[in-house]
Motif scaffolding. Structure first.
Motif, PDB file in Angstrom:
ATOM      1  N   ARG A 194       9.215  97.040  30.242  1.00 53.10           N
ATOM      2  CA  ARG A 194       8.271  96.217  29.493  1.00 53.10           C
ATOM      3  C   ARG A 194       8.814  95.918  28.109  1.00 53.10           C
ATOM      4  O   ARG A 194       8.444  96.529  27.113  1.00 53.10           O
ATOM      5  CB  ARG A 194       6.873  96.875  29.387  1.00 53.10           C
ATOM      6  N   GLY A 212       7.300  90.044  27.761  1.00 47.41           N
ATOM      7  CA  GLY A 212       6.983  88.675  27.344  1.00 47.41           C
ATOM      8  C   GLY A 212       5.485  88.411  27.452  1.00 47.41           C
ATOM      9  O   GLY A 212       4.922  87.646  26.661  1.00 47.41           O
ATOM     10  N   ASP A 220       8.368  79.179  27.014  1.00 45.19           N
ATOM     11  CA  ASP A 220       8.459  80.447  27.739  1.00 45.19           C
ATOM     12  C   ASP A 220       9.799  80.473  28.477  1.00 45.19           C
ATOM     13  O   ASP A 220       9.952  79.836  29.525  1.00 45.19           O
ATOM     14  CB  ASP A 220       7.271  80.543  28.702  1.00 45.19           C
ATOM     15  N   TYR A 235      12.922  83.099  32.114  1.00 48.10           N
ATOM     16  CA  TYR A 235      13.980  82.990  33.140  1.00 48.10           C
ATOM     17  C   TYR A 235      15.239  82.292  32.649  1.00 48.10           C
ATOM     18  O   TYR A 235      16.119  81.957  33.440  1.00 48.10           O
ATOM     19  CB  TYR A 235      13.424  82.231  34.359  1.00 48.10           C
ATOM     20  N   SER A 288      13.004  91.588  31.425  1.00 47.94           N
ATOM     21  CA  SER A 288      12.629  91.973  32.785  1.00 47.94           C
ATOM     22  C   SER A 288      13.551  91.388  33.845  1.00 47.94           C
ATOM     23  O   SER A 288      13.718  91.977  34.912  1.00 47.94           O
ATOM     24  CB  SER A 288      11.203  91.498  33.090  1.00 47.94           C
ATOM     25  N   SER A 303      12.457  87.636  27.729  1.00 47.15           N
ATOM     26  CA  SER A 303      12.079  88.844  28.464  1.00 47.15           C
ATOM     27  C   SER A 303      13.331  89.611  28.871  1.00 47.15           C
ATOM     28  O   SER A 303      14.343  88.996  29.210  1.00 47.15           O
ATOM     29  CB  SER A 303      11.306  88.435  29.722  1.00 47.15           C
TER      30      SER A 303
HETATM   31  C1  LIG Z   1       6.892  82.549  33.393  1.00 48.82           C
HETATM   32  C2  LIG Z   1       6.822  83.949  32.925  1.00 48.82           C
HETATM   33  N1  LIG Z   1       6.674  84.180  31.620  1.00 48.82           N
HETATM   34  C3  LIG Z   1       6.613  85.432  31.138  1.00 48.82           C
HETATM   35  C4  LIG Z   1       6.690  86.508  31.972  1.00 48.82           C
HETATM   36  C5  LIG Z   1       6.548  87.854  31.370  1.00 48.82           C
HETATM   37  O1  LIG Z   1       7.583  88.700  31.650  1.00 48.82           O
HETATM   38  P1  LIG Z   1       7.572  90.195  31.151  1.00 48.82           P
HETATM   39  O2  LIG Z   1       6.205  90.502  30.618  1.00 48.82           O
HETATM   40  O3  LIG Z   1       7.923  91.025  32.335  1.00 48.82           O
HETATM   41  O4  LIG Z   1       8.600  90.247  30.057  1.00 48.82           O
HETATM   42  C6  LIG Z   1       6.826  86.323  33.351  1.00 48.82           C
HETATM   43  C7  LIG Z   1       6.868  87.446  34.292  1.00 48.82           C
HETATM   44  O5  LIG Z   1       6.998  87.349  35.464  1.00 48.82           O
HETATM   45  C8  LIG Z   1       6.894  84.998  33.840  1.00 48.82           C
HETATM   46  O6  LIG Z   1       7.013  84.749  35.146  1.00 48.82           O
END
Ligand SMILES: Cc1ncc(COP(=O)(O)O)c(C=O)c1O
Length: 354
Positions: free
Chosen positions: A222, A91, A185, A188, A213, A211
């Motif tokens: 990633r 993300g 965004d 979560y 993740s 994401s």
């Molecule tokens: C609020 C928020 N947005 C985006 C991301 C990006 O996540 P990732 O690059 O791991 O997909 C994170 C990662 O911790 C995040 O906390």
């Protein structure tokens, strides 16, 4: 070393920028790691199968620049055509692309604070003004966000690090009111009760960030993606690297998103532990707002957050403390396994009794 430094090598704003500080990644295995909002459970078995099946041929060749296999699978999950999806290297890459696509010296970014600490770093690097609009103490969406002249407005929902959620209707109104693009965004959102996907069907200025993740336990891979109207996606694609997601990542991410059964069970486990941890932390005297995320933000009422953080670190229990306005008295704790959460709770009990 030949020193040729007759001028600053870097652009002034890069010289001045403070790098983003990722959470500490301890090398030892026997630690309780609740500091970077990783999922404590493993990814789907389908993921490991897809990894084992990656062929030499797939590695020899460049990957599909668009990751169409993933776009198709994600489109089916979300009920949108694949043209609404753009694959990203996490993300974070989408945030990077959005700043480069929409912001410059004359085109500011706006976002509520406190929120994800990467936003100001990207604003500085892109040399654009950051309009930071404070949340109130309950993390309600600030009304002023609707009337900035920002080219890009970002709302993290659920917000990090509060875990709080702004209703979809409020973000629909915001999308209507802002003059530029609204990026929601949703890194979560897999742990929340609602999401903003419907907005991309009604607004041509909304980008959703997703994401793999967190909800899919794939922080090491990633992989993230954008969901937006195809015209916005086409513009964002001009900015991304041609091969921004690699062949292995496309195969694994596709296997993960197709296994919705495993995904949903995984989410329910995190939510159950989140409910338990929230109750226990409140019993210990912390103020903990209801979280719709895979972490909670615990406010110290009778303790000093930085000292509690230090004492936990000494015991190899890692959580996150941010010395930032509005967060000095708070601790962000990722939801762990029941065993990890129990270790945290008993350590906290001892520290608070000292
Ligand atoms: C609020 C928020 N947005 C985006 C991301 C990006 O996540 P990732 O690059 O791991 O997909 C994170 C990662 O911790 C995040 O906390």
């Amino acid at each position: 070393m030949v020193k040729k430094k007759v001028m600053g090598y870097f652009r002034e704003n890069v010289e001045e920028a403070r790098a983003y500080e990722p959470g500490f990644q301890p090398k030892e295995a026997d630690v309780v790691k609740l500091n970077t909002n990783e999922n404590p459970w493993p990814p789907s078995p389908q993921v490991m199968k897809a990894l084992a099946e990656v062929s030499e041929e797939r590695l020899r060749r460049y990957p599909d620049p668009l990751g169409n296999e993933f776009r198709q699978a994600a489109g089916e999950v979300h009920g949108v055509p694949p043209e609404y999806i753009m694959c990203c290297n996490g993300g974070d890459e989408l945030l990077n692309i959005a700043f480069r696509a929409f912001c410059d010296q004359d085109r500011p970014v706006a976002y509520p604070v406190p929120s994800y600490s990467l936003f100001p770093v990207l604003a500085k690097l892109q040399n654009c003004k950051a309009i930071e609009v404070p949340f109130d103490s309950e993390f309600n969406l600030p009304a002023k966000l609707a009337s900035t002249d920002a080219a890009l407005t970002i709302v993290c929902n659920p917000n990090a690090p509060s875990g709080t959620f702004v209703a979809v209707e409020e973000l629909a109104s915001l999308a209507d009111e802002v003059s530029g693009v609204l990026l929601v965004d949703e890194a979560y959102v897999d742990f929340a009760e609602a999401n903003c996907i419907e907005l991309v069907k009604n607004f041509d200025n909304v980008i959703i960030l997703r994401s793999l993740s967190k909800g899919y336990s794939l922080a090491g891979l990633r992989f993230g993606y954008a969901i937006a109207h195809p015209d916005l996606i086409a513009g964002l694609m001009k900015v991304k690297d041609s091969y921004n997601v690699d062949a292995i990542a496309i195969a694994i991410a596709t296997a993960a998103i197709k296994d919705q059964k495993y995904f949903k069970e995984n989410i329910e486990k995190v939510k159950a532990e989140r409910a338990r941890l929230t109750i226990q932390l409140r019993k210990l005297g912390f103020d903990v707002p209801d979280s719709q995320s895979n972490f909670v933000l615990a406010k110290c009422k009778n303790c000093k957050a930085d000292q509690v953080y230090e004492k936990l670190t000494q015991q190899n229990i890692y959580i996150r403390y941010f010395a930032r306005p509005g967060l000095e008295d708070k601790l962000r704790i990722s939801i762990g396994t029941p065993e990890q959460n129990d270790k945290l709770l008993s350590a906290l009990q001892e520290i608070l009794a000292e």
